[in-house]
Design a protein around this motif. Structure first.
Motif: not given
Length: 512
Positions: A236-240, A256-270, A491-495
């Motif tokens: 659905v071409d939505t950033p998460i 791998r998603a980011q290397t395809r320029l998809l707007p997929i963000h990630a968080e980690t914790c201490p 990343g960016k949308m509409q990839q």
């Protein structure tokens, strides 16, 4: 002559891109940074802070904090959680207003959460909405109003926990709505059915001690759900943003998603970079055989040092967008806290509330891994990366990028001043006795850091002075933040998507 309320001199200013020359000064007026320059003019009313060569970084933004939720009746209040935040250098927290499954509207949820937070916070704050019952009315009518009237521009979705989890279709429908509104979609990614099957099997075999919590939620459950969340978002071409990631394989899905320029963000914790599952094993030196339940969180602590190393690589190479605490505090020694899992003297890990405190220790733990505290060859990340992970990226992602998270003229004067490098005054052995939260333990007991925030400044006002009173800010000084729409950090949308024809989504997907 320019009149400044506060000038900070002799510090090394750190931005998301560089460490500025040490001769620069910060001029602050009416809570705003108005000048970065040399030899700023001092008036008779100007307060001066001498940073003595210490680094100056933006006030921390902890974008994943659980406070005063109904499912944590023994946890922190807004007063105690934000008191703890400023003691550790955090000037903004984003916490969760949680919809229950039976609730048909999110307006009462937000109203009640405003009531709990109002006048209680030491730092600035905003809300995310947890959606567990995303009706058409909520998606089509209420979310747009939340964006426009409340400035609440982010939602969190769960793929696990029976009271909260959504189906894939529900997640897709929420993503489509968030795409249209420019909202940030956060996802807790674990495969619920995998976990349920394992828990049932563990309980049949009597394996119910706290350590088996780490067995019940294996990395593969996170790996599968993360891959599925990315696939749904790609459709659905939505950033998460996938929150609190603990698995190297799941992280690699994001990479791998980011290397395809998809707007997929990630968080980690201490806790996923400093602690291992052996913390869930009973320590014979303790008389309390249930003590290890303090470290139950979800996803769980992982088993091997290599798991920690994999995530450190993800911080260093930019896979992770933000570093958050996932502060989810439950008092240990309380029948409705962690000891809810001690039933008639029998340990039942599946009944222990998930979550650990960490809002106060988040920044010092990571700052200790920079070249400010470590030799360059052993530092895990650079100082600009520290700023990105703890402030700048969160501000952009969550709609605060025009006023928070950076040391820029025109932005709020939210700042941390650290001790000069090597100054023994900054060294700390972390212990519960020094914490300011409302919980009776810290999972990081005994860890050592070489620096701790000397001053925390919120909108030009010193609210934490470690040497003169500690917390000197006032409860209620923290303000609710109406946020704008989030920005993409990666990343960016509409990839293009493998296997799709040109403009394929246009045949079925609603317009923005």
């Amino acid at each position: 002559m320019t009149n400044y309320d506060l000038i900070i001199k002799n510090g090394q200013i750190v931005t998301a891109s560089e460490v500025l020359p040490s001769n620069l000064e910060l001029g602050i007026r009416d809570g705003i940074i108005v000048a970065i320059g040399i030899n700023l003019e001092i008036s008779c009313n100007t307060e001066i802070i001498d940073a003595e060569g210490g680094y100056i970084t933006p006030g921390g933004i902890d974008s994943h904090v659980h406070v005063a939720q109904d499912n944590a009746p023994t946890g922190d209040t807004w007063e105690t959680a934000t008191r703890s935040a400023i003691a550790g250098g955090t000037t903004t927290v984003l916490a969760f207003a949680s919809q229950k499954r039976h609730e048909e509207s999110i307006f009462p949820v937000v109203t009640e959460y405003h009531r709990r937070a109002g006048g209680q916070s030491y730092c600035d704050y905003g809300f995310h909405i947890i959606l567990s019952h995303p009706t058409d009315q909520i998606l089509d009518e209420e979310l747009p109003k939340m964006v426009e009237t409340e400035g609440i521009t982010s939602v969190k979705l769960y793929m696990t926990y029976e009271p909260l989890k959504l189906t894939d279709r529900q997640m897709l429908e929420v993503m489509l709505s968030c795409r249209r509104l420019g909202m940030t979609t956060m996802i807790h990614a674990e495969n619920s059915d995998m976990i349920s099957v394992i828990i049932d099997g563990l309980e049949r075999k009597g394996n119910t001690n706290p350590f088996f919590h780490a067995i019940a939620r294996p990395q593969i459950a996170e790996d599968e759900a993360s891959y599925r969340a990315i696939s749904l978002a790609t459709l659905v071409d939505t950033p998460i943003l996938i929150v609190h990631m603990s698995s190297q394989t799941a992280m690699q899905h994001v990479r791998r998603a980011q290397t395809r320029l998809l707007p997929i963000h990630a968080e980690t914790c201490p806790h996923y970079l400093f602690l291992l599952s052996d913390m869930l094993q009973h320590d014979d030196t303790h008389h309390d055989h249930f003590d290890s339940a303090k470290h139950i969180c979800a996803p769980p602590l992982r088993h091997h040092v290599s798991d920690l190393e994999g995530l450190w690589q993800g911080l260093a190479n930019g896979t992770f967008t933000v570093w958050s605490s996932d502060h989810a505090p439950h008092t240990y020694d309380h029948p409705k806290g962690k000891k809810a899992g001690l039933i008639d003297g029998v340990a039942r890990f599946s009944k222990v509330p998930n979550g650990i405190p960490g809002v106060e220790t988040r920044l010092p733990l990571l700052f200790n891994q920079t070249e400010a505290c470590q030799p360059p060859e052993t530092a895990r990340i650079s100082l600009p990366q520290f700023v990105q992970l703890t402030a700048t990226n969160a501000a952009k992602l969550y709609g605060l990028g025009n006023r928070k998270g950076s040391i820029v003229a025109g932005f709020d004067a939210d700042l941390i001043i650290w001790y000069p490098p090597g100054d023994p005054r900054g060294g700390v052995d972390i212990s519960q006795s020094m914490m300011h939260h409302g919980v009776d333990y810290t999972p990081f007991e005994g860890l050592k850091v070489q620096n701790w925030p000397r001053y925390t400044i919120l909108r030009g006002k010193v609210i934490w002075n470690r040497e003169c009173g500690g917390i000197i800010g006032e409860k209620g000084y923290g303000a609710f933040l109406k946020r704008g729409r989030g920005q993409l950090v990666t990343g960016k949308m509409q990839q293009p998507v493998t296997g799709m024809v040109a403009n394929e989504r246009g045949y079925w997907m609603p317009g923005k």
